[in-house]
Design an enzyme around this catalytic site. Structure first.
Site, PDB file in Angstrom:
ATOM      1  N   CYS A  49      39.893  55.198  33.344  1.00 53.07           N
ATOM      2  CA  CYS A  49      40.129  55.015  34.786  1.00 53.07           C
ATOM      3  C   CYS A  49      41.196  55.984  35.306  1.00 53.07           C
ATOM      4  O   CYS A  49      42.232  56.176  34.670  1.00 53.07           O
ATOM      5  CB  CYS A  49      40.573  53.566  35.043  1.00 53.07           C
ATOM      6  SG  CYS A  49      40.803  53.224  36.800  1.00 53.07           S
ATOM      7  N   CYS A  53      47.801  52.108  37.089  1.00 54.03           N
ATOM      8  CA  CYS A  53      48.330  50.739  37.025  1.00 54.03           C
ATOM      9  C   CYS A  53      49.106  50.559  35.702  1.00 54.03           C
ATOM     10  O   CYS A  53      48.528  50.690  34.616  1.00 54.03           O
ATOM     11  CB  CYS A  53      47.182  49.733  37.114  1.00 54.03           C
ATOM     12  SG  CYS A  53      46.065  50.086  38.481  1.00 54.03           S
ATOM     13  N   CYS A  56      47.822  48.461  32.692  1.00 57.34           N
ATOM     14  CA  CYS A  56      46.405  48.471  32.312  1.00 57.34           C
ATOM     15  C   CYS A  56      46.045  49.360  31.129  1.00 57.34           C
ATOM     16  O   CYS A  56      46.271  50.574  31.137  1.00 57.34           O
ATOM     17  CB  CYS A  56      45.545  48.852  33.513  1.00 57.34           C
ATOM     18  SG  CYS A  56      43.781  48.662  33.124  1.00 57.34           S
ATOM     19  N   CYS A  93      31.533  37.262  34.934  1.00 53.93           N
ATOM     20  CA  CYS A  93      32.289  38.245  35.717  1.00 53.93           C
ATOM     21  C   CYS A  93      32.215  39.606  35.047  1.00 53.93           C
ATOM     22  O   CYS A  93      32.556  39.731  33.870  1.00 53.93           O
ATOM     23  CB  CYS A  93      33.759  37.837  35.789  1.00 53.93           C
ATOM     24  SG  CYS A  93      34.004  36.132  36.246  1.00 53.93           S
ATOM     25  N   CYS A 125      30.246  37.307  39.501  1.00 54.99           N
ATOM     26  CA  CYS A 125      31.403  37.947  40.122  1.00 54.99           C
ATOM     27  C   CYS A 125      31.503  39.367  39.568  1.00 54.99           C
ATOM     28  O   CYS A 125      31.149  39.601  38.414  1.00 54.99           O
ATOM     29  CB  CYS A 125      32.647  37.137  39.734  1.00 54.99           C
ATOM     30  SG  CYS A 125      34.195  37.822  40.357  1.00 54.99           S
ATOM     31  N   CYS A 185      37.825  36.409  45.147  1.00 51.64           N
ATOM     32  CA  CYS A 185      38.609  36.041  43.962  1.00 51.64           C
ATOM     33  C   CYS A 185      39.796  36.993  43.970  1.00 51.64           C
ATOM     34  O   CYS A 185      39.629  38.204  43.816  1.00 51.64           O
ATOM     35  CB  CYS A 185      37.757  36.238  42.711  1.00 51.64           C
ATOM     36  SG  CYS A 185      38.702  36.000  41.186  1.00 51.64           S
ATOM     37  N   ARG A 257      42.731  29.915  38.419  1.00 46.71           N
ATOM     38  CA  ARG A 257      42.284  30.262  37.062  1.00 46.71           C
ATOM     39  C   ARG A 257      43.455  30.660  36.163  1.00 46.71           C
ATOM     40  O   ARG A 257      44.198  31.581  36.490  1.00 46.71           O
ATOM     41  CB  ARG A 257      41.254  31.391  37.118  1.00 46.71           C
ATOM     42  CG  ARG A 257      40.078  31.032  38.018  1.00 46.71           C
ATOM     43  CD  ARG A 257      38.946  32.053  37.958  1.00 46.71           C
ATOM     44  NE  ARG A 257      38.016  31.840  39.071  1.00 46.71           N
ATOM     45  CZ  ARG A 257      36.946  31.047  39.009  1.00 46.71           C
ATOM     46  NH1 ARG A 257      36.647  30.403  37.908  1.00 46.71           N
ATOM     47  NH2 ARG A 257      36.154  30.907  40.078  1.00 46.71           N
TER      48      ARG A 257
HETATM   49  N1  SAM Z   1      39.414  48.450  38.212  1.00 48.91           N
HETATM   50  C1  SAM Z   1      39.316  47.291  38.988  1.00 48.91           C
HETATM   51  C2  SAM Z   1      40.594  46.939  39.706  1.00 48.91           C
HETATM   52  O1  SAM Z   1      41.669  47.323  39.235  1.00 48.91           O
HETATM   53  O2  SAM Z   1      40.512  46.267  40.711  1.00 48.91           O
HETATM   54  C3  SAM Z   1      38.827  46.074  38.224  1.00 48.91           C
HETATM   55  C4  SAM Z   1      39.275  45.836  36.799  1.00 48.91           C
HETATM   56  S1  SAM Z   1      41.004  45.467  36.566  1.00 48.91           S
HETATM   57  C5  SAM Z   1      41.138  45.558  34.807  1.00 48.91           C
HETATM   58  C6  SAM Z   1      41.101  43.731  36.965  1.00 48.91           C
HETATM   59  C7  SAM Z   1      42.435  43.055  36.884  1.00 48.91           C
HETATM   60  O3  SAM Z   1      42.800  42.843  35.529  1.00 48.91           O
HETATM   61  C8  SAM Z   1      43.659  43.760  37.462  1.00 48.91           C
HETATM   62  O4  SAM Z   1      43.755  43.649  38.849  1.00 48.91           O
HETATM   63  C9  SAM Z   1      44.783  43.006  36.788  1.00 48.91           C
HETATM   64  O5  SAM Z   1      45.201  41.926  37.584  1.00 48.91           O
HETATM   65  C10 SAM Z   1      44.160  42.490  35.487  1.00 48.91           C
HETATM   66  N2  SAM Z   1      44.799  43.104  34.314  1.00 48.91           N
HETATM   67  C11 SAM Z   1      44.590  44.349  33.836  1.00 48.91           C
HETATM   68  N3  SAM Z   1      45.345  44.587  32.752  1.00 48.91           N
HETATM   69  C12 SAM Z   1      46.068  43.461  32.532  1.00 48.91           C
HETATM   70  C13 SAM Z   1      47.053  43.091  31.559  1.00 48.91           C
HETATM   71  N4  SAM Z   1      47.448  43.936  30.616  1.00 48.91           N
HETATM   72  N5  SAM Z   1      47.584  41.847  31.641  1.00 48.91           N
HETATM   73  C14 SAM Z   1      47.189  40.993  32.601  1.00 48.91           C
HETATM   74  N6  SAM Z   1      46.269  41.288  33.540  1.00 48.91           N
HETATM   75  C15 SAM Z   1      45.718  42.508  33.517  1.00 48.91           C
HETATM   76 FE1  SF4 Z   2      41.838  51.207  36.696  1.00 49.71          FE
HETATM   77 FE2  SF4 Z   2      42.962  49.349  35.191  1.00 49.71          FE
HETATM   78 FE3  SF4 Z   2      44.015  49.950  37.551  1.00 49.71          FE
HETATM   79 FE4  SF4 Z   2      41.628  48.663  37.442  1.00 49.71          FE
HETATM   80  S1  SF4 Z   2      43.593  47.861  36.769  1.00 49.71           S
HETATM   81  S2  SF4 Z   2      42.165  50.400  38.758  1.00 49.71           S
HETATM   82  S3  SF4 Z   2      40.793  49.588  35.565  1.00 49.71           S
HETATM   83  S4  SF4 Z   2      43.864  51.330  35.792  1.00 49.71           S
END
Ligand code: SAM
Ligand code: SF4
Ligand code: DTB
Length: 321
Positions: A49, A53, A56, A93, A125, A185, A257
């Protein structure tokens, strides 16, 4: 009806037992303790990606060991959905490590996945990053039940966690989802180093979405090696429960959740979270890329708590504005 920041502040600062008791009373008034929805997540497009973030494991710029994979085939996804249904999940989901949806053949394939899962009689979802109004409309037409797009934290802390998009970009997608008539959600992550004021502001923004989300995932940060938040200390379970209790009181009819972070929680802490108003979990050994308790463990826990999982569609309701 808007909720004031002062009210959220007061709630958040209540003595723990008083807060849990109040949340539990709200929970009882709107739900049944036995109604805990099991959901299954599947990462249909993993890693690579372009966003940054800080939490992530799927951001291309961090070295987390997550293997980049192209968008899955529809048949493989529907096979996983069937298996999830067999294991008692009523909501499936699908997540994609995209910054935003593009109008291309990959999106058409996701629409096909949505139609297929819906035909299995499950709630469906997706979480695909930012979407436009017309993409939201297409998802709705394909039968999408809900779209997950998290605000994650307060507007002021957001800039320390993500630099490749802004809070208002998130709000625009949330608007597009709601305008298309898809239920929302939307939740966040606790334990990223945010302050009490950030948590209060986050809850305040969430509760003032109009209407408030049908589904509110509260995640505890899963610290992943290679990400900037890898060394973040584990969240105090009492804070996890406190956030769930506040969410339950502020958004009484939502499904709250208990999401990422359950591997680090004792069974007793999870039981407390259910008492404080959590009424859904993700099941199966994997969330998107990180670990989660297995079916047997969850089955045993629910049995001990005297809980029978929810039947399909019982969580579909309309929240009046
Ligand atoms: N890329 C899309 C986005 O960011 O909206 C969808 C997938 S993203 C992985 C979905 C959610 O996963 C993020 O908004 C975050 O809240 C959660 N998430 C990702 N990494 C995480 C982590 N290490 N611990 C807890 N929640 C996490
Ligand atoms: Fe990309 Fe992870 Fe951020 Fe979603 S949460 S936009 S997958 S970097
Ligand atoms: C949400 O708030 N939590 C789920 C779901 N929405 C998509 C995802 C949690 C992901 C945890 C990190 C991972 O497994 O990659």
């Amino acid at each position: 009806m808007s909720v004031s920041l002062e009210y959220v502040n007061e709630l958040y600062k209540l003595p723990f037992l008083q807060l849990v008791a109040q949340a539990s009373a709200v929970h009882r008034a709107h739900h049944n303790y036995e109604d805990i929805q099991l959901c299954t997540l599947l990462s249909v497009k993993t890693g690579g990606c372009p966003e940054d973030c800080a939490y992530c494991p799927q951001a291309a710029r961090y070295h987390t060991g997550v293997e980049v994979q192209k968008l899955m085939d529809v048949d493989a996804v529907l096979g996983a959905a069937r298996e999830a249904k067999g294991n008692g999940s009523t909501r499936f989901c699908m997540g994609a490590a995209w910054r935003e949806v593009r109008d291309n053949s990959d999106f058409d394939r996701v629409l096909e996945m949505v139609r297929g899962v819906r035909e299995l009689g499950m709630e469906v979802c997706t979480t695909l990053g930012m979407i436009t109004a017309s993409q939201a409309k297409k998802l709705k037409e394909a039968g999408l039940t809900a779209y997950n797009h998290n605000l994650d934290t307060s507007e002021s802390f957001y800039g320390q966690i993500i630099h490749t998009r802004e809070y208002r970009d998130r709000l625009i997608t949330l608007d597009n989802v709601q305008a298309a008539g898809i239920s929302l959600c939307c939740g966040g992550i606790v334990g990223m180093g945010e302050s009490d004021d950030d948590r209060i502001a986050f809850l305040h923004t969430l509760a003032n979405l109009d209407p408030y989300p049908e589904s509110v995932p509260i995640n505890a940060l899963v610290p992943v090696k290679g990400t900037p938040l890898a060394e973040q200390p584990l969240l105090d379970p009492f804070m996890f429960v406190r956030m769930i209790a506040c969410a339950r009181i502020l958004m009484p009819r939502a499904r709250v959740r208990l999401s990422a972070g359950r591997l680090a929680l004792s069974e007793e802490a999870q039981a407390l979270a259910f008492l404080a108003g959590a009424n859904s979990i993700f099941t199966g050994e994997k969330l998107l890329t990180t670990g989660n308790p297995g079916f047997d463990e969850d089955h045993n826990l629910l049995k001990k708590l005297g809980v029978k999982p929810t039947v399909p569609y019982s969580s579909e309701f309309q929240i009046s504005a």
